[in-house]
Design an enzyme around this catalytic site. Sequence first.
Site, PDB file in Angstrom:
ATOM      1  N   ASP A   4     -10.313 -37.230  59.717  1.00  0.00           N
ATOM      2  CA  ASP A   4     -10.504 -36.073  60.312  1.00  0.00           C
ATOM      3  C   ASP A   4     -11.165 -36.292  61.495  1.00  0.00           C
ATOM      4  O   ASP A   4     -11.934 -36.618  61.601  1.00  0.00           O
ATOM      5  CB  ASP A   4     -10.049 -35.097  59.826  1.00  0.00           C
ATOM      6  CG  ASP A   4     -11.835 -34.923  59.707  1.00  0.00           C
ATOM      7  OD1 ASP A   4     -13.077 -35.773  59.014  1.00  0.00           O
ATOM      8  OD2 ASP A   4     -12.389 -33.879  59.988  1.00  0.00           O
ATOM      9  N   GLY A  59     -12.692 -37.691  53.318  1.00  0.00           N
ATOM     10  CA  GLY A  59     -11.867 -38.628  53.921  1.00  0.00           C
ATOM     11  C   GLY A  59     -11.100 -40.154  53.389  1.00  0.00           C
ATOM     12  O   GLY A  59     -10.344 -40.285  53.489  1.00  0.00           O
ATOM     13  N   GLU A  94     -15.023 -45.835  50.601  1.00  0.00           N
ATOM     14  CA  GLU A  94     -14.998 -45.061  51.742  1.00  0.00           C
ATOM     15  C   GLU A  94     -14.490 -45.049  52.357  1.00  0.00           C
ATOM     16  O   GLU A  94     -13.745 -46.308  52.932  1.00  0.00           O
ATOM     17  CB  GLU A  94     -16.746 -45.421  52.235  1.00  0.00           C
ATOM     18  CG  GLU A  94     -17.928 -44.229  51.500  1.00  0.00           C
ATOM     19  CD  GLU A  94     -17.733 -42.968  52.394  1.00  0.00           C
ATOM     20  OE1 GLU A  94     -16.689 -42.590  53.220  1.00  0.00           O
ATOM     21  OE2 GLU A  94     -18.550 -42.345  52.588  1.00  0.00           O
ATOM     22  N   ASP A  95     -14.149 -43.944  53.250  1.00  0.00           N
ATOM     23  CA  ASP A  95     -13.003 -44.030  54.566  1.00  0.00           C
ATOM     24  C   ASP A  95     -13.702 -44.859  55.386  1.00  0.00           C
ATOM     25  O   ASP A  95     -13.079 -45.770  55.750  1.00  0.00           O
ATOM     26  CB  ASP A  95     -12.926 -42.993  54.750  1.00  0.00           C
ATOM     27  CG  ASP A  95     -14.145 -41.734  55.670  1.00  0.00           C
ATOM     28  OD1 ASP A  95     -14.827 -42.398  54.887  1.00  0.00           O
ATOM     29  OD2 ASP A  95     -13.082 -41.128  55.699  1.00  0.00           O
ATOM     30  N   ARG A 134      -6.126 -35.503  59.141  1.00  0.00           N
ATOM     31  CA  ARG A 134      -5.847 -36.942  58.180  1.00  0.00           C
ATOM     32  C   ARG A 134      -4.987 -37.309  57.547  1.00  0.00           C
ATOM     33  O   ARG A 134      -3.975 -37.963  56.585  1.00  0.00           O
ATOM     34  CB  ARG A 134      -6.428 -36.039  56.866  1.00  0.00           C
ATOM     35  CG  ARG A 134      -7.928 -35.398  56.214  1.00  0.00           C
ATOM     36  CD  ARG A 134      -7.769 -35.423  55.725  1.00  0.00           C
ATOM     37  NE  ARG A 134      -9.224 -34.344  55.680  1.00  0.00           N
ATOM     38  CZ  ARG A 134     -10.892 -34.580  56.176  1.00  0.00           C
ATOM     39  NH1 ARG A 134     -10.974 -35.733  56.043  1.00  0.00           N
ATOM     40  NH2 ARG A 134     -12.058 -33.842  56.008  1.00  0.00           N
ATOM     41  N   VAL A 146     -12.063 -42.376  65.564  1.00  0.00           N
ATOM     42  CA  VAL A 146     -10.778 -42.298  65.175  1.00  0.00           C
ATOM     43  C   VAL A 146     -10.456 -41.842  63.710  1.00  0.00           C
ATOM     44  O   VAL A 146     -11.042 -40.958  63.676  1.00  0.00           O
ATOM     45  CB  VAL A 146     -10.807 -43.954  64.102  1.00  0.00           C
ATOM     46  CG1 VAL A 146     -10.946 -45.293  65.213  1.00  0.00           C
ATOM     47  CG2 VAL A 146     -11.451 -44.377  63.015  1.00  0.00           C
ATOM     48  N   ASP A 186     -19.701 -45.909  59.089  1.00  0.00           N
ATOM     49  CA  ASP A 186     -20.700 -45.681  60.530  1.00  0.00           C
ATOM     50  C   ASP A 186     -22.025 -45.895  60.949  1.00  0.00           C
ATOM     51  O   ASP A 186     -22.629 -46.784  61.274  1.00  0.00           O
ATOM     52  CB  ASP A 186     -20.685 -43.394  60.843  1.00  0.00           C
ATOM     53  CG  ASP A 186     -20.351 -43.625  63.022  1.00  0.00           C
ATOM     54  OD1 ASP A 186     -20.251 -43.975  63.356  1.00  0.00           O
ATOM     55  OD2 ASP A 186     -20.341 -42.406  62.859  1.00  0.00           O
TER      56      ASP A 186
HETATM   57  P1  IMP Z   1     -22.100 -42.115  58.233  1.00  0.00           P
HETATM   58  O1  IMP Z   1     -23.214 -41.609  57.344  1.00  0.00           O
HETATM   59  O2  IMP Z   1     -22.472 -42.313  60.151  1.00  0.00           O
HETATM   60  O3  IMP Z   1     -21.900 -43.850  58.031  1.00  0.00           O
HETATM   61  O4  IMP Z   1     -20.755 -41.365  58.421  1.00  0.00           O
HETATM   62  C1  IMP Z   1     -19.846 -41.593  57.340  1.00  0.00           C
HETATM   63  C2  IMP Z   1     -19.029 -40.354  57.455  1.00  0.00           C
HETATM   64  O5  IMP Z   1     -18.484 -39.680  59.319  1.00  0.00           O
HETATM   65  C3  IMP Z   1     -18.089 -41.012  57.349  1.00  0.00           C
HETATM   66  O6  IMP Z   1     -17.893 -41.165  56.128  1.00  0.00           O
HETATM   67  C4  IMP Z   1     -16.794 -39.734  57.843  1.00  0.00           C
HETATM   68  O7  IMP Z   1     -16.587 -38.961  57.659  1.00  0.00           O
HETATM   69  C5  IMP Z   1     -17.695 -39.862  59.184  1.00  0.00           C
HETATM   70  N1  IMP Z   1     -17.004 -39.994  60.455  1.00  0.00           N
HETATM   71  C6  IMP Z   1     -17.820 -41.711  60.858  1.00  0.00           C
HETATM   72  N2  IMP Z   1     -16.958 -42.096  62.021  1.00  0.00           N
HETATM   73  C7  IMP Z   1     -15.853 -41.307  61.974  1.00  0.00           C
HETATM   74  C8  IMP Z   1     -14.900 -41.707  62.867  1.00  0.00           C
HETATM   75  O8  IMP Z   1     -14.324 -42.006  64.205  1.00  0.00           O
HETATM   76  N3  IMP Z   1     -13.427 -40.877  62.651  1.00  0.00           N
HETATM   77  C9  IMP Z   1     -13.563 -39.723  61.400  1.00  0.00           C
HETATM   78  N4  IMP Z   1     -14.650 -39.311  60.939  1.00  0.00           N
HETATM   79  C10 IMP Z   1     -15.825 -40.305  61.139  1.00  0.00           C
HETATM   80 MG    MG Z   2     -16.405 -39.580  54.259  1.00  0.00          MG
END
Ligand code: IMP
Ligand code: MG
Length: 178
Positions: free
Chosen positions: A162, A48, A102-103, A168, A156, A106
């Site tokens: 993606d 991402g 990081e992108d 992307r 998003v 979440d």
């Molecule tokens: P976390 O481990 O829950 O913080 O998730 C992080 C990863 O989930 C990010 O690096 C993204 O790859 C993916 N992700 C979380 N939210 C979104 C979104 O709204 N759109 C696309 N990818 C997301």
């Molecule tokens: Mg990611």
Amino acid sequence: MTEIQILDKTFTPYIEEKQIQHRIKEIAEQINSEYEEKYPLFLGVLNGSFIFASDLFKNIDIPAEISFVKLASYKGTKSTGNVMTLIGLDDSIKDRNVIVIEDIVDTGKTLIELRHALEEKSPQSISIVTLLDKTEARQHPVDIDYSGFQIENLFVVGYGLDYDGYGRNMKDIYQLKS
Ligand code: IMP
Ligand code: MG
């Protein structure tokens, strides 16, 4: 900007390319002044972050390196569930000032796992830069040092992010139409 269709879903404009680029320049300036003489090693988290990492790095004007890592999920042998393994880190990060790119953050789970994996390799410091921060969705507390935009808890795509592998390549960021 108008609505777009990705696979079976419709998305509406959320953050424009111009705003993204403007914010990236601000973050880069901050990093340039805070990391002068620190020879930081940027670590982009694939997939991402590759577009954000590229645009951010182009605006870094101090001596700095960049590399990319990926977190692969493996089914744990124990009932504790999935274990994430860090892949792609060829060179040593011992005593380095690491800046993770990081992108989006979440729940925070990815970053927690990543931070643990990096800490085992004894860097001098680890800081985190993320383009997007879904603060409301956080389940694991993580320290974010540089954040582009705090966004609502919505899905998003675009600018590296993606939906099922697609979207992307959009220059702007879109949100899922509710
Ligand atoms: P976390 O481990 O829950 O913080 O998730 C992080 C990863 O989930 C990010 O690096 C993204 O790859 C993916 N992700 C979380 N939210 C979104 C979104 O709204 N759109 C696309 N990818 C997301
Ligand atoms: Mg990611």
